[in-house]
Design a protein around this motif. Sequence first.
Motif, PDB file in Angstrom:
ATOM      1  N   VAL A 192       0.846  -1.202   0.000  1.00 18.31           N
ATOM      2  CA  VAL A 192       0.000   0.000   0.000  1.00 18.31           C
ATOM      3  C   VAL A 192       0.875   1.243   0.000  1.00 18.31           C
ATOM      4  O   VAL A 192       0.659   2.188  -0.775  1.00 18.31           O
ATOM      5  CB  VAL A 192      -0.944   0.004   1.213  1.00 18.31           C
ATOM      6  CG1 VAL A 192      -1.676   1.337   1.317  1.00 18.31           C
ATOM      7  CG2 VAL A 192      -1.945  -1.144   1.128  1.00 18.31           C
ATOM      8  N   PHE A 193       1.888   1.273   0.870  1.00 16.97           N
ATOM      9  CA  PHE A 193       2.758   2.442   0.951  1.00 16.97           C
ATOM     10  C   PHE A 193       3.501   2.664  -0.375  1.00 16.97           C
ATOM     11  O   PHE A 193       3.630   3.796  -0.848  1.00 16.97           O
ATOM     12  CB  PHE A 193       3.765   2.267   2.089  1.00 16.97           C
ATOM     13  CG  PHE A 193       3.156   2.270   3.467  1.00 16.97           C
ATOM     14  CD1 PHE A 193       2.034   3.027   3.754  1.00 16.97           C
ATOM     15  CD2 PHE A 193       3.718   1.512   4.487  1.00 16.97           C
ATOM     16  CE1 PHE A 193       1.479   3.035   5.026  1.00 16.97           C
ATOM     17  CE2 PHE A 193       3.177   1.513   5.764  1.00 16.97           C
ATOM     18  CZ  PHE A 193       2.053   2.271   6.036  1.00 16.97           C
ATOM     19  N   ALA A 194       3.982   1.582  -0.984  1.00 20.44           N
ATOM     20  CA  ALA A 194       4.682   1.713  -2.259  1.00 20.44           C
ATOM     21  C   ALA A 194       3.747   2.230  -3.345  1.00 20.44           C
ATOM     22  O   ALA A 194       4.126   3.095  -4.152  1.00 20.44           O
ATOM     23  CB  ALA A 194       5.277   0.358  -2.667  1.00 20.44           C
ATOM     24  N   ALA A 195       2.512   1.732  -3.363  1.00 17.52           N
ATOM     25  CA  ALA A 195       1.551   2.170  -4.377  1.00 17.52           C
ATOM     26  C   ALA A 195       1.202   3.641  -4.200  1.00 17.52           C
ATOM     27  O   ALA A 195       1.092   4.393  -5.188  1.00 17.52           O
ATOM     28  CB  ALA A 195       0.294   1.313  -4.311  1.00 17.52           C
ATOM     29  N   LEU A 196       1.024   4.088  -2.963  1.00 13.62           N
ATOM     30  CA  LEU A 196       0.725   5.504  -2.720  1.00 13.62           C
ATOM     31  C   LEU A 196       1.890   6.383  -3.157  1.00 13.62           C
ATOM     32  O   LEU A 196       1.690   7.454  -3.756  1.00 13.62           O
ATOM     33  CB  LEU A 196       0.415   5.731  -1.243  1.00 13.62           C
ATOM     34  CG  LEU A 196      -0.916   5.161  -0.739  1.00 13.62           C
ATOM     35  CD1 LEU A 196      -0.980   5.253   0.785  1.00 13.62           C
ATOM     36  CD2 LEU A 196      -2.103   5.882  -1.365  1.00 13.62           C
ATOM     37  N   SER A 197       3.116   5.948  -2.881  1.00 18.74           N
ATOM     38  CA  SER A 197       4.285   6.716  -3.319  1.00 18.74           C
ATOM     39  C   SER A 197       4.332   6.789  -4.837  1.00 18.74           C
ATOM     40  O   SER A 197       4.593   7.850  -5.422  1.00 18.74           O
ATOM     41  CB  SER A 197       5.570   6.075  -2.779  1.00 18.74           C
ATOM     42  OG  SER A 197       5.589   6.094  -1.369  1.00 18.74           O
ATOM     43  N   GLY A 198       4.070   5.671  -5.480  1.00 20.27           N
ATOM     44  CA  GLY A 198       4.064   5.651  -6.936  1.00 20.27           C
ATOM     45  C   GLY A 198       2.962   6.495  -7.541  1.00 20.27           C
ATOM     46  O   GLY A 198       3.088   6.991  -8.666  1.00 20.27           O
ATOM     47  N   ALA A 199       1.875   6.677  -6.799  1.00 20.31           N
ATOM     48  CA  ALA A 199       0.764   7.510  -7.276  1.00 20.31           C
ATOM     49  C   ALA A 199       1.001   8.989  -7.040  1.00 20.31           C
ATOM     50  O   ALA A 199       0.144   9.814  -7.378  1.00 20.31           O
ATOM     51  CB  ALA A 199      -0.530   7.078  -6.583  1.00 20.31           C
ATOM     52  N   GLY A 200       2.140   9.347  -6.443  1.00 16.79           N
ATOM     53  CA  GLY A 200       2.493  10.750  -6.291  1.00 16.79           C
ATOM     54  C   GLY A 200       2.293  11.337  -4.918  1.00 16.79           C
ATOM     55  O   GLY A 200       2.477  12.543  -4.731  1.00 16.79           O
ATOM     56  N   PHE A 201       1.934  10.518  -3.926  1.00 17.38           N
ATOM     57  CA  PHE A 201       1.791  11.045  -2.566  1.00 17.38           C
ATOM     58  C   PHE A 201       3.169  11.121  -1.925  1.00 17.38           C
ATOM     59  O   PHE A 201       3.831  10.100  -1.713  1.00 17.38           O
ATOM     60  CB  PHE A 201       0.850  10.153  -1.749  1.00 17.38           C
ATOM     61  CG  PHE A 201      -0.583  10.298  -2.135  1.00 17.38           C
ATOM     62  CD1 PHE A 201      -1.336  11.365  -1.668  1.00 17.38           C
ATOM     63  CD2 PHE A 201      -1.175   9.387  -2.999  1.00 17.38           C
ATOM     64  CE1 PHE A 201      -2.662  11.519  -2.045  1.00 17.38           C
ATOM     65  CE2 PHE A 201      -2.496   9.531  -3.376  1.00 17.38           C
ATOM     66  CZ  PHE A 201      -3.246  10.594  -2.906  1.00 17.38           C
ATOM     67  N   ASN A 202       3.591  12.333  -1.608  1.00 21.00           N
ATOM     68  CA  ASN A 202       4.918  12.572  -1.027  1.00 21.00           C
ATOM     69  C   ASN A 202       4.744  12.788   0.466  1.00 21.00           C
ATOM     70  O   ASN A 202       4.792  13.910   0.972  1.00 21.00           O
ATOM     71  CB  ASN A 202       5.561  13.791  -1.691  1.00 21.00           C
ATOM     72  CG  ASN A 202       6.988  14.024  -1.230  1.00 21.00           C
ATOM     73  OD1 ASN A 202       7.532  13.252  -0.448  1.00 21.00           O
ATOM     74  ND2 ASN A 202       7.581  15.093  -1.712  1.00 21.00           N
ATOM     75  N   ILE A 203       4.500  11.684   1.188  1.00 20.70           N
ATOM     76  CA  ILE A 203       4.216  11.749   2.619  1.00 20.70           C
ATOM     77  C   ILE A 203       4.967  10.624   3.331  1.00 20.70           C
ATOM     78  O   ILE A 203       5.282   9.599   2.733  1.00 20.70           O
ATOM     79  CB  ILE A 203       2.699  11.629   2.912  1.00 20.70           C
ATOM     80  CG1 ILE A 203       2.143  10.292   2.391  1.00 20.70           C
ATOM     81  CG2 ILE A 203       1.942  12.800   2.309  1.00 20.70           C
ATOM     82  CD1 ILE A 203       0.671  10.068   2.705  1.00 20.70           C
ATOM     83  N   PRO A 204       5.229  10.794   4.625  1.00 17.40           N
ATOM     84  CA  PRO A 204       5.869   9.726   5.398  1.00 17.40           C
ATOM     85  C   PRO A 204       4.842   8.698   5.878  1.00 17.40           C
ATOM     86  O   PRO A 204       3.662   9.007   6.063  1.00 17.40           O
ATOM     87  CB  PRO A 204       6.511  10.470   6.576  1.00 17.40           C
ATOM     88  CG  PRO A 204       5.745  11.734   6.712  1.00 17.40           C
ATOM     89  CD  PRO A 204       5.154  12.067   5.377  1.00 17.40           C
TER      90      PRO A 204
END
Length: 339
Positions: free
Chosen positions: A61-73
Amino acid sequence: MTFTDFSEPSLVRFSLHATSVMFPVQPTQLASVVPFARMVQERGSGRLWLGQSLGIETHQVFAALSGAGFNIPFGAAVSLAGLRHPMDAAVQARSVAQLSGHPYVAGIGPGGREFQTMVRSKPLPKPVTVAREYVTTMRALIERENGADTDGAEYVTHGAIPRTPAPRVELGLGVLRPAMARAAGRVADVGITWLTPPAYISGTLVPEMRKAAEEAGRPMPRLATVVQAAVARPGRNIADLAYAASSMHLSSDHYTDMLRKAGIPARPNDPRQGAELLASSGTFVSGTPQEIAAGLDRYRAAGVDEVVINLCGVYQGIGMGAAVTDLREILRAVDGDCG
């Protein structure tokens, strides 16, 4: 699709006295997590936490969100150690840090006796020892060029993982009772608590963590606490929402034992009464958004560095839209925006 470059400036600042967000259920589709991730990104502070998911796996989930452009910790509260070897856990954690471009909190916990029996046929004889060794092994693999050389009580690890540049992985331990607080003090960067009343945090967990850290000659870990909450609205029964959020935890021996140690007489054979006690004691925080913000300050006063708001009861009992609305209003109150 583009991935965040961790060398770029962060869009989200992170304070050591942050208010963060918990995605409250095990996700089965990424779309359900997106409103919570967007709230963290738009707010510009805090972290998005997930628990162990057997739906879509937490790290993915975290990897997918990062790949979708969410720049969050991100942070895990917590990943269950029995599902993976420490070497795999180290690779997964570092991957999230590298892909997200932010330090990642890799929270680890042994799970309850029921879970331990499910994955290894019988409960761990020494779960605290295993958790401490697990985190120590992860640290060696992530931080040392020569990796780990350990024959632990549960896992054997002889080897290293490739050295690659990435933001820091902060190693966390799920903390409910004094023994795990001491383990966190000795080896963790973050102690992560759940359903822990403020007075119990300040009177029991913080002193145990501090003493163990001092004995080990290291800084005391910071403390992150997941706090269940719901805005009080007409037609809502707060005890019902507390039950929807925590019936599983309130049916387990280790959570109810912790609550009894904290002065809340919950029993695993009566989770409904336990939910009523959580609501009446204020451990499940409710009221207006401003009253909830004040309730969260009780946790900060008790020594909590990062308060993680969990709207699980609202999500489970009413729906995702209601949970998102509550969370948005609570965060506005926390940030001093009453408009």
